[in-house]
Design a protein around this motif. Structure first.
Motif, PDB file in Angstrom:
ATOM      1  N   LYS A 155     -28.051  12.184   9.441  1.00 22.70           N
ATOM      2  CA  LYS A 155     -27.278  12.701   8.292  1.00 22.70           C
ATOM      3  C   LYS A 155     -27.259  11.716   7.129  1.00 22.70           C
ATOM      4  CE  LYS A 155     -25.852  16.147  10.895  1.00 22.70           C
ATOM      5  NZ  LYS A 155     -26.504  17.463  10.731  1.00 22.70           N
ATOM      6  N   SER A 156     -27.188  10.418   7.443  1.00 22.00           N
ATOM      7  CA  SER A 156     -27.123   9.427   6.363  1.00 22.00           C
ATOM      8  C   SER A 156     -27.625   8.079   6.866  1.00 22.00           C
ATOM      9  CB  SER A 156     -25.689   9.286   5.829  1.00 22.00           C
ATOM     10  OG  SER A 156     -24.833   8.825   6.859  1.00 22.00           O
ATOM     11  N   VAL A 157     -27.980   7.211   5.919  1.00 24.10           N
ATOM     12  CA  VAL A 157     -28.540   5.893   6.249  1.00 24.10           C
ATOM     13  C   VAL A 157     -27.925   4.836   5.338  1.00 24.10           C
ATOM     14  CG1 VAL A 157     -30.665   4.528   6.454  1.00 24.10           C
ATOM     15  CG2 VAL A 157     -30.754   7.009   6.829  1.00 24.10           C
ATOM     16  N   ASP A 158     -27.569   3.692   5.924  1.00 22.31           N
ATOM     17  CA  ASP A 158     -27.149   2.509   5.149  1.00 22.31           C
ATOM     18  C   ASP A 158     -28.227   1.464   5.329  1.00 22.31           C
ATOM     19  OD1 ASP A 158     -24.574   3.552   4.595  1.00 22.31           O
ATOM     20  OD2 ASP A 158     -23.985   3.010   6.638  1.00 22.31           O
ATOM     21  N   LEU A 196     -40.515   2.977   4.362  1.00 22.95           N
ATOM     22  CA  LEU A 196     -39.973   2.983   5.726  1.00 22.95           C
ATOM     23  C   LEU A 196     -38.995   4.138   5.911  1.00 22.95           C
ATOM     24  CD1 LEU A 196     -39.260  -0.776   6.597  1.00 22.95           C
ATOM     25  CD2 LEU A 196     -40.897   0.766   7.712  1.00 22.95           C
ATOM     26  N   ILE A 197     -38.124   4.321   4.930  1.00 24.93           N
ATOM     27  CA  ILE A 197     -37.125   5.399   5.049  1.00 24.93           C
ATOM     28  C   ILE A 197     -37.823   6.764   5.089  1.00 24.93           C
ATOM     29  CG2 ILE A 197     -35.237   6.576   3.848  1.00 24.93           C
ATOM     30  CD1 ILE A 197     -34.302   4.073   5.230  1.00 24.93           C
ATOM     31  N   ASN A 198     -38.771   6.988   4.164  1.00 25.98           N
ATOM     32  CA  ASN A 198     -39.480   8.278   4.163  1.00 25.98           C
ATOM     33  C   ASN A 198     -40.127   8.535   5.525  1.00 25.98           C
ATOM     34  OD1 ASN A 198     -38.843   8.273   1.449  1.00 25.98           O
ATOM     35  ND2 ASN A 198     -40.915   7.833   0.747  1.00 25.98           N
ATOM     36  N   ARG A 292     -35.022  15.481   0.895  1.00 22.44           N
ATOM     37  CA  ARG A 292     -35.285  16.895   1.144  1.00 22.44           C
ATOM     38  C   ARG A 292     -34.595  17.369   2.417  1.00 22.44           C
ATOM     39  NH1 ARG A 292     -40.124  19.916  -0.031  1.00 22.44           N
ATOM     40  NH2 ARG A 292     -39.899  18.893  -2.055  1.00 22.44           N
ATOM     41  N   SER A 293     -34.536  16.517   3.450  1.00 25.39           N
ATOM     42  CA  SER A 293     -33.952  16.923   4.739  1.00 25.39           C
ATOM     43  C   SER A 293     -32.426  16.972   4.697  1.00 25.39           C
ATOM     44  CB  SER A 293     -34.375  15.942   5.827  1.00 25.39           C
ATOM     45  OG  SER A 293     -33.849  14.654   5.531  1.00 25.39           O
ATOM     46  N   GLY A 294     -31.831  16.577   3.561  1.00 21.96           N
ATOM     47  CA  GLY A 294     -30.370  16.568   3.462  1.00 21.96           C
ATOM     48  C   GLY A 294     -29.758  15.191   3.716  1.00 21.96           C
ATOM     49  N   VAL A 295     -30.581  14.228   4.116  1.00 19.88           N
ATOM     50  CA  VAL A 295     -30.069  12.873   4.371  1.00 19.88           C
ATOM     51  C   VAL A 295     -29.703  12.198   3.049  1.00 19.88           C
ATOM     52  CG1 VAL A 295     -30.698  10.590   5.251  1.00 19.88           C
ATOM     53  CG2 VAL A 295     -31.477  12.632   6.444  1.00 19.88           C
ATOM     54  N   ASN A 296     -28.656  11.369   3.087  1.00 19.33           N
ATOM     55  CA  ASN A 296     -28.310  10.527   1.935  1.00 19.33           C
ATOM     56  C   ASN A 296     -28.500   9.075   2.330  1.00 19.33           C
ATOM     57  OD1 ASN A 296     -27.287  12.775   0.407  1.00 19.33           O
ATOM     58  ND2 ASN A 296     -25.583  12.762   1.853  1.00 19.33           N
ATOM     59  N   LEU A 297     -29.097   8.308   1.416  1.00 19.40           N
ATOM     60  CA  LEU A 297     -29.343   6.880   1.665  1.00 19.40           C
ATOM     61  C   LEU A 297     -28.512   6.044   0.705  1.00 19.40           C
ATOM     62  CD1 LEU A 297     -31.110   4.365   2.649  1.00 19.40           C
ATOM     63  CD2 LEU A 297     -32.591   4.892   0.696  1.00 19.40           C
ATOM     64  N   SER A 298     -27.888   5.004   1.270  1.00 19.27           N
ATOM     65  CA  SER A 298     -27.250   3.991   0.437  1.00 19.27           C
ATOM     66  C   SER A 298     -28.014   2.695   0.668  1.00 19.27           C
ATOM     67  CB  SER A 298     -25.792   3.866   0.891  1.00 19.27           C
ATOM     68  OG  SER A 298     -25.259   2.684   0.416  1.00 19.27           O
ATOM     69  N   TYR A 299     -28.632   2.155  -0.408  1.00 22.62           N
ATOM     70  CA  TYR A 299     -29.568   1.029  -0.276  1.00 22.62           C
ATOM     71  C   TYR A 299     -29.152  -0.082  -1.224  1.00 22.62           C
ATOM     72  CZ  TYR A 299     -33.946  -1.521  -1.237  1.00 22.62           C
ATOM     73  OH  TYR A 299     -34.890  -2.504  -1.424  1.00 22.62           O
ATOM     74  N   SER A 300     -29.363  -1.325  -0.803  1.00 18.47           N
ATOM     75  CA  SER A 300     -29.194  -2.435  -1.753  1.00 18.47           C
ATOM     76  C   SER A 300     -30.260  -3.483  -1.515  1.00 18.47           C
ATOM     77  CB  SER A 300     -27.797  -3.049  -1.632  1.00 18.47           C
ATOM     78  OG  SER A 300     -27.693  -3.786  -0.439  1.00 18.47           O
ATOM     79  N   LEU A 301     -30.533  -4.239  -2.559  1.00 16.62           N
ATOM     80  CA  LEU A 301     -31.516  -5.329  -2.495  1.00 16.62           C
ATOM     81  C   LEU A 301     -30.953  -6.513  -3.275  1.00 16.62           C
ATOM     82  CD1 LEU A 301     -34.390  -6.393  -1.863  1.00 16.62           C
ATOM     83  CD2 LEU A 301     -35.182  -5.259  -3.924  1.00 16.62           C
ATOM     84  N   VAL A 312     -30.090  -2.038   8.884  1.00 14.80           N
ATOM     85  CA  VAL A 312     -30.171  -0.605   8.602  1.00 14.80           C
ATOM     86  C   VAL A 312     -29.401   0.129   9.693  1.00 14.80           C
ATOM     87  CG1 VAL A 312     -32.422  -0.328   9.801  1.00 14.80           C
ATOM     88  CG2 VAL A 312     -31.736   1.331   8.081  1.00 14.80           C
ATOM     89  N   ALA A 313     -28.686   1.164   9.282  1.00 16.45           N
ATOM     90  CA  ALA A 313     -27.945   1.981  10.252  1.00 16.45           C
ATOM     91  C   ALA A 313     -28.213   3.448   9.956  1.00 16.45           C
ATOM     92  CB  ALA A 313     -26.452   1.690  10.174  1.00 16.45           C
ATOM     93  N   PHE A 314     -28.552   4.192  10.997  1.00 15.83           N
ATOM     94  CA  PHE A 314     -28.809   5.633  10.882  1.00 15.83           C
ATOM     95  C   PHE A 314     -27.643   6.361  11.528  1.00 15.83           C
ATOM     96  CE2 PHE A 314     -32.800   3.413  11.061  1.00 15.83           C
ATOM     97  CZ  PHE A 314     -33.589   4.028  10.097  1.00 15.83           C
TER      98      PHE A 314
END
Ligand code: NAD
Length: 456
Positions: A155-158, A196-198, A292-301, A312-314
């Motif tokens: 559903k989401s990724v950090d 990687l996320i894709n 597209r799959s409905g997942v939301n990503l929160s990313y930082s660098l 990373v957490a799924f």
């Protein structure tokens, strides 16, 4: 055996990986027929290096790239130049009938990406983008776990990536430090992460919102350190003795040969001051991406951290997968193995709903970028390649989707609003990804009756 004929353009630090693979490890069926660069000194250097392996490629300056192709008729062109020039060589090589292997990022801007998409379609040639990160055994393991459905559908990724003050600072010393050359870290570096996320999720990005700034590698930080006699570069800097960011090209064998001894040809200084006002890339970035799959990503660098790696957490319909990876400290071309894994600092754990969490033993091998580089080379050059259930070999479609997230993020920062990926290019097809658990599959009943059972 008929050998595949390779030509290589761009003969800097990273290019040696491919040169050695072609001229040594895989030389029974690969042949380096020509090499090319803007810097005649680095051409000469490479010529000498491969001669020891019995290889004598034809040598060309970059302006004669086309002549190099016509005269040597390579099957494949390997592109390892600076990022902003990849598109020119990828497109021209395909137009002249060659397949292409290109380093990441495939390119740096949307219009350049469009030209690659259009030329690939018109010529039918292949573009291989060398996403080595996919091949690190523990990242493949993460893909395998996600595919197995152990945490259900995602559903989401950090995702948070840390570049340390050694490797991170290096992006502010040389050509990467301007967006014109590299697209900034959200393209140059995060192309790996967004790919990687894709690939981990088997989906493509749709909307991107980003914020970012340069907080650390600034003249003000240099002043706060007390480095007030700074120069354009380390070589002649009056503050070099007290500056922890100082690099000495004179004493560093490979970097001296590759850069210091060749800089009179082109003015490429490998040791520019990391606190320069010329820098225009960010070092502190936050991105939100909808897929597209409905997942939301929160990313930082962040590029000024005390350690290098990521967490990373799924978050899935059946639980959560957490993965932390720590890498050894290095600066590009310093002779150490780039991005080698710190085994004790690398973990994968599964946190199922209603069950105790557990650690998964991490798969690891030696080699650059967490053991990824040798596996990538084998998948490109080995004569026999087993079918890959993870579909790690990436073409121009994956190359494009990985950079479009960063390109959209750059625009989002410029305009202060979200950007849609499909507004950037046309005619880009969906990449080949393995099948993943979906949100319409039943969630297996849990063996524990209810959440009270666990507390009893
Ligand atoms: N996959 C990875 O982990 C990884 C790691 C490092 C670098 N890279 C990529 O590899 C590429 C090369 O990086 P590097 O660290 O070797 O850089 P580098 O500066 O060491 O080498 C770049 C080379 O390109 C040449 N060059 C510059 N402009 C050119 C042009 N217009 N035509 C022909 N040659 C040109 C330079 O003279 C130099 O020899 C970059 O795209 C970078 O993003 C990938």
């Amino acid at each position: 055996m008929i050998k595949t004929r390779y030509a290589q353009v761009g003969l800097g630090d990273r290019s040696t990986l491919f040169t050695w693979a072609i001229t040594q490890q895989y030389s029974d069926h690969a042949e380096l027929v020509a090499i090319c660069d803007t810097n005649p000194g680095r051409i000469e250097l490479r010529k000498m290096m491969v001669k020891a392996a019995g290889c004598e490629p034809a040598c060309y300056e970059a302006e004669d790239f086309e002549r190099m192709i016509l005269e040597n008729k390579p099957d494949v062109v390997v592109v390892t130049t600076i990022d902003s020039t990849h598109d020119h060589y990828i497109v021209r090589a395909m137009e002249l009938g060659c397949d292409v292997i290109t380093e990441k990022p495939m390119t740096t801007e949307a219009d350049k990406c469009q030209r690659i998409i259009d030329t690939q379609k018109a010529t039918g040639r292949q573009v291989r983008v060398t996403f080595n990160y996919r091949y690190a055994p523990f990242r493949t393991q993460v893909k395998e776990l996600l595919m197995s459905g152990v945490i259900g559908d995602i559903k989401s990724v950090d995702f948070h990536w840390l570049l340390d003050i050694h490797h991170g600072a290096d992006y502010f010393r040389r050509w990467h430090r301007t967006k014109r050359n590299s697209g900034g870290l959200l393209v140059h570096k995060a192309t790996h992460h967004f790919d990687l996320i894709n690939w981990w999720l088997s989906t493509i990005p749709e909307t991107v919102y980003a914020t970012g700034s340069r907080q650390f590698y600034t003249p003000e930080t240099g002043n706060r350190y007390g480095f007030t006699r700074r120069s354009e570069r380390c070589l002649n800097c009056a503050d070099s003795e007290k500056c922890p960011y100082f690099i000495d090209l004179k004493i560093d064998g490979m970097r001296k040969l590759l850069y210091l001894d060749q800089e009179h040809h082109d003015g490429y200084y490998r040791d520019r001051c990391v606190f320069s006002s010329e820098i225009d890339i960010e070092d502190n970035l936050q991105v939100v991406v909808n897929y597209r799959s409905g997942v939301n990503l929160s990313y930082s660098l962040q590029a000024f951290m005390p350690w290098e790696g990521y967490s990373v957490a799924f978050n899935g319909s059946k639980g959560r997968l957490e993965h932390v990876c720590m890498e050894t400290s290095y600066t590009s071309g310093d002779g150490s193995i780039p991005g080698e894994l710190i085994p004790m600092g690398t973990k994968i754990s599964i946190h199922p709903h209603f069950h105790p969490a557990y650690d998964v033993e991490v798969d690891q091998v030696g080699g650059g970028h967490g053991g990824a580089d040798p596996l990538l080379l084998a998948d490109i050059f080995a004569h026999e390649r087993p079918a890959d259930p993870y579909l790690r070999a990436a073409d121009h479609r994956s190359g494009a989707y990985s950079i479009l997230t960063g390109i959209a993020a750059n625009r989002s920062m410029d305009f202060g609003k979200p950007f849609r990926i499909d507004s950037l290019v046309q005619g880009l097809k969906y990449p080949d990804y393995p099948r993943m658990p979906t949100s319409d599959e039943p969630i297996n009943p849990n063996p524990l009756k209810n959440s009270n059972a666990r507390r009893e």
